[in-house]
Write an enzyme that holds these catalytic residues in place. Sequence first.
Site, PDB file in Angstrom:
ATOM      1  N   ASN A   9      17.287  -9.536  47.741  1.00 26.74           N
ATOM      2  CA  ASN A   9      16.158  -9.945  46.325  1.00 26.74           C
ATOM      3  C   ASN A   9      15.353  -9.175  47.499  1.00 26.74           C
ATOM      4  O   ASN A   9      14.600  -9.538  48.154  1.00 26.74           O
ATOM      5  CB  ASN A   9      16.327 -10.984  46.367  1.00 26.74           C
ATOM      6  CG  ASN A   9      15.103 -10.939  45.306  1.00 26.74           C
ATOM      7  OD1 ASN A   9      14.214  -9.453  44.849  1.00 26.74           O
ATOM      8  ND2 ASN A   9      14.154 -12.197  44.872  1.00 26.74           N
ATOM      9  N   LYS A  11      12.600  -8.120  46.301  1.00 23.93           N
ATOM     10  CA  LYS A  11      11.130  -8.050  45.812  1.00 23.93           C
ATOM     11  C   LYS A  11      10.511  -6.957  45.586  1.00 23.93           C
ATOM     12  O   LYS A  11      10.807  -5.612  45.229  1.00 23.93           O
ATOM     13  CB  LYS A  11      10.674  -9.186  46.800  1.00 23.93           C
ATOM     14  CG  LYS A  11      11.425 -10.762  46.763  1.00 23.93           C
ATOM     15  CD  LYS A  11      10.581 -11.474  47.630  1.00 23.93           C
ATOM     16  CE  LYS A  11      12.083 -12.949  48.300  1.00 23.93           C
ATOM     17  NZ  LYS A  11      11.548 -14.279  48.369  1.00 23.93           N
ATOM     18  N   HIS A  95      13.537 -16.263  38.719  1.00 19.73           N
ATOM     19  CA  HIS A  95      13.007 -16.246  40.609  1.00 19.73           C
ATOM     20  C   HIS A  95      11.833 -17.277  40.245  1.00 19.73           C
ATOM     21  O   HIS A  95      10.960 -17.072  39.700  1.00 19.73           O
ATOM     22  CB  HIS A  95      12.939 -15.297  40.830  1.00 19.73           C
ATOM     23  CG  HIS A  95      13.337 -15.008  42.780  1.00 19.73           C
ATOM     24  ND1 HIS A  95      12.004 -15.995  43.423  1.00 19.73           N
ATOM     25  CD2 HIS A  95      13.907 -14.902  43.729  1.00 19.73           C
ATOM     26  CE1 HIS A  95      12.077 -15.474  44.872  1.00 19.73           C
ATOM     27  NE2 HIS A  95      13.221 -15.471  45.168  1.00 19.73           N
ATOM     28  N   GLU A  97       9.268 -16.723  42.314  1.00 16.34           N
ATOM     29  CA  GLU A  97       8.330 -16.099  42.201  1.00 16.34           C
ATOM     30  C   GLU A  97       7.530 -15.815  40.237  1.00 16.34           C
ATOM     31  O   GLU A  97       6.610 -15.819  41.090  1.00 16.34           O
ATOM     32  CB  GLU A  97       8.210 -14.852  43.037  1.00 16.34           C
ATOM     33  CG  GLU A  97       8.080 -15.634  44.715  1.00 16.34           C
ATOM     34  CD  GLU A  97       9.314 -14.761  45.653  1.00 16.34           C
ATOM     35  OE1 GLU A  97       9.815 -14.264  45.493  1.00 16.34           O
ATOM     36  OE2 GLU A  97       9.305 -14.841  46.691  1.00 16.34           O
ATOM     37  N   GLU A 167      17.610 -21.781  44.647  1.00 19.40           N
ATOM     38  CA  GLU A 167      16.842 -22.074  45.846  1.00 19.40           C
ATOM     39  C   GLU A 167      15.649 -22.961  45.977  1.00 19.40           C
ATOM     40  O   GLU A 167      14.392 -23.023  45.583  1.00 19.40           O
ATOM     41  CB  GLU A 167      15.708 -20.264  44.784  1.00 19.40           C
ATOM     42  CG  GLU A 167      17.081 -19.213  45.078  1.00 19.40           C
ATOM     43  CD  GLU A 167      16.055 -17.745  45.657  1.00 19.40           C
ATOM     44  OE1 GLU A 167      16.817 -17.052  46.671  1.00 19.40           O
ATOM     45  OE2 GLU A 167      15.403 -17.756  44.856  1.00 19.40           O
ATOM     46  N   GLY A 173      11.030 -17.252  52.301  1.00 16.93           N
ATOM     47  CA  GLY A 173      10.328 -17.338  53.017  1.00 16.93           C
ATOM     48  C   GLY A 173       9.410 -17.403  54.200  1.00 16.93           C
ATOM     49  O   GLY A 173       8.382 -17.547  53.978  1.00 16.93           O
ATOM     50  N   SER A 213      15.167 -18.067  52.826  1.00 18.00           N
ATOM     51  CA  SER A 213      15.663 -17.978  54.509  1.00 18.00           C
ATOM     52  C   SER A 213      16.762 -18.129  55.262  1.00 18.00           C
ATOM     53  O   SER A 213      17.030 -18.660  55.853  1.00 18.00           O
ATOM     54  CB  SER A 213      14.294 -19.163  54.992  1.00 18.00           C
ATOM     55  OG  SER A 213      13.444 -19.199  54.766  1.00 18.00           O
TER      56      SER A 213
END
Length: 249
Positions: A9, A11, A95, A97, A167, A173, A213
């Site tokens: 991904n 991003k 996701h 985010e 996730e 991250g 991560s």
Amino acid sequence: MRRPIIAGNWKMYKTPSETVGFLHDLAPMVTAASRVEIVVCPPFVDIAAAVDAARGTAIGIGAQDLFWLKEGAYTGEVSAPMLVAAGCRWVIVGHSERRQYFGETDESVLKKTAAAVEAGLTPIVCVGERLEEREGGQTERVLARQCSGGVCGLTPEQFARIVIAYEPVWAIGTGRTATPEMAAQAHHFLREQIGIRFGDEAAQACRILYGGSVKPDNIKNLMEQDDLDGALVGGASLDPVSFAAIVNV
Ligand code: PGA
């Protein structure tokens, strides 16, 4: 037998020319990884270049989001049939985010997932708890809610064509990976929830990826967990050498 998936991904990183360079570097490094499905999800504007550069390789291209209607006056949105026409086979849905910054809800995740399946894409549907939820002992409650409000609303036929990504938001991250045991526990719980709704066979067939991560040096321990069928990789998917190292584990 669940075939593992390693999906990158990206991003909001990389231009079309950087995408081409990345795929030309990656392709020769992953030719031996025939057991794994390899997926790269660049930003929308890079998809055409990515599909072109990945032609003739085993690398599939996906998008990072979609809208659930086919077409219409929805400025800025991209539909599932458009992604298919552009050469995508995969799409990330829900996701964290997007949930955190763009108002994605379990309900919109369900609509997007169904739209992706109907168009012939394989959605990678993300679930996962936030730090305060984990620390408050709420992880299973959150996952159960995300499942019941999201993928459990699919028909069994639709469900058979999706992939789930667990996730934990606190691991994305941050360099702070869930331990393999934590991941295994969450994956096992998710499989149970799926089993309650769709039956044991569907639960056993569903691929559940871990994300948060993932790096070349922790993928091996993660992949040794029974219920873990691959990874959704953010930061470490931006460099062809580290992404290839993850694929080749
Ligand atoms: P990360 O991101 O690997 O950089 O933690 C994972 C993701 O957001 O899918």
